[in-house]
Motif scaffolding. Structure first.
Motif, PDB file in Angstrom:
ATOM      1  N   VAL A  77      40.029  29.253 -26.425  1.00 11.04           N
ATOM      2  CA  VAL A  77      39.750  30.570 -25.849  1.00 11.04           C
ATOM      3  C   VAL A  77      40.996  31.061 -25.115  1.00 11.04           C
ATOM      4  CG1 VAL A  77      37.257  30.273 -25.623  1.00 11.04           C
ATOM      5  CG2 VAL A  77      38.733  29.582 -23.758  1.00 11.04           C
ATOM      6  N   LEU A  78      41.197  32.376 -25.160  1.00 13.64           N
ATOM      7  CA  LEU A  78      42.284  33.010 -24.435  1.00 13.64           C
ATOM      8  C   LEU A  78      41.746  33.441 -23.081  1.00 13.64           C
ATOM      9  CD1 LEU A  78      45.131  34.232 -24.228  1.00 13.64           C
ATOM     10  CD2 LEU A  78      44.183  36.316 -25.237  1.00 13.64           C
ATOM     11  N   ILE A  79      42.380  32.967 -22.014  1.00 15.23           N
ATOM     12  CA  ILE A  79      41.979  33.332 -20.656  1.00 15.23           C
ATOM     13  C   ILE A  79      43.069  34.222 -20.078  1.00 15.23           C
ATOM     14  CG2 ILE A  79      41.522  32.483 -18.328  1.00 15.23           C
ATOM     15  CD1 ILE A  79      40.443  29.919 -19.648  1.00 15.23           C
ATOM     16  N   GLU A  80      42.654  35.384 -19.572  1.00 18.15           N
ATOM     17  CA  GLU A  80      43.577  36.299 -18.903  1.00 18.15           C
ATOM     18  C   GLU A  80      43.111  36.484 -17.476  1.00 18.15           C
ATOM     19  OE1 GLU A  80      45.041  39.944 -20.722  1.00 18.15           O
ATOM     20  OE2 GLU A  80      44.111  39.298 -22.588  1.00 18.15           O
ATOM     21  N   GLU A  81      44.056  36.434 -16.556  1.00 16.68           N
ATOM     22  CA  GLU A  81      43.768  36.691 -15.146  1.00 16.68           C
ATOM     23  C   GLU A  81      44.498  37.969 -14.747  1.00 16.68           C
ATOM     24  OE1 GLU A  81      42.991  32.203 -13.503  1.00 16.68           O
ATOM     25  OE2 GLU A  81      44.931  33.129 -13.095  1.00 16.68           O
ATOM     26  N   TRP A  82      43.724  38.948 -14.324  1.00 16.29           N
ATOM     27  CA  TRP A  82      44.273  40.224 -13.871  1.00 16.29           C
ATOM     28  C   TRP A  82      44.119  40.290 -12.361  1.00 16.29           C
ATOM     29  CZ3 TRP A  82      42.177  44.730 -17.382  1.00 16.29           C
ATOM     30  CH2 TRP A  82      42.532  44.487 -18.709  1.00 16.29           C
ATOM     31  N   ILE A  83      45.146  40.774 -11.688  1.00 14.91           N
ATOM     32  CA  ILE A  83      45.064  40.975 -10.243  1.00 14.91           C
ATOM     33  C   ILE A  83      45.248  42.455  -9.941  1.00 14.91           C
ATOM     34  CG2 ILE A  83      46.132  40.504  -8.006  1.00 14.91           C
ATOM     35  CD1 ILE A  83      46.757  37.713  -9.006  1.00 14.91           C
TER      36      ILE A  83
END
Length: 112
Positions: A77-83
């Motif tokens: 799975v591709l995990i993206e963290e946006w702030i």
């Protein structure tokens, strides 16, 4: 002064409410919720201040009760963290997506 320990407990519980995961985030007059997709979040909140990506392996094991069959299933799975940084008087927000779907919203420290 007997209410002082109670006031401390209430304050501590209030602080706990501001840490950890949330189910929704308000961007102006629009609401972003866990389960939304990246395109919806971009439409409601605009571009994030930072983005980080990583890949993770998720797996499960299926077993027959008598041990005759055992299947291991794994997927990447591709995990993206946006702030999002909404300024010095508001908490920064961390939004975590898995394969494009919002899974977590977490308060960080105050913005700058």
């Amino acid at each position: 002064m007997a209410s002082s320990p109670i006031r401390g407990i209430v304050l501590a519980l209030g602080l706990l409410a501001f840490t950890g995961d949330a189910l929704a985030l308000r961007c102006g007059h629009k609401l972003v919720q866990v389960g939304d997709y990246k395109s919806e979040v971009l439409d409601k909140c605009g571009e994030p201040d930072s983005v980080e990506q990583r890949r993770a392996i998720r797996g499960s094991r299926l077993r027959h009760p008598y041990g005759a069959l055992e299947i291991d299933q794994f997927e990447e799975v591709l995990i993206e963290e946006w702030i999002y940084n909404f300024g010095p008087r508001k908490f920064q927000q961390l939004l975590e997506f898995e394969d494009g779907e919002l899974k977590k919203i977490r308060n960080l420290s105050y913005g700058y």
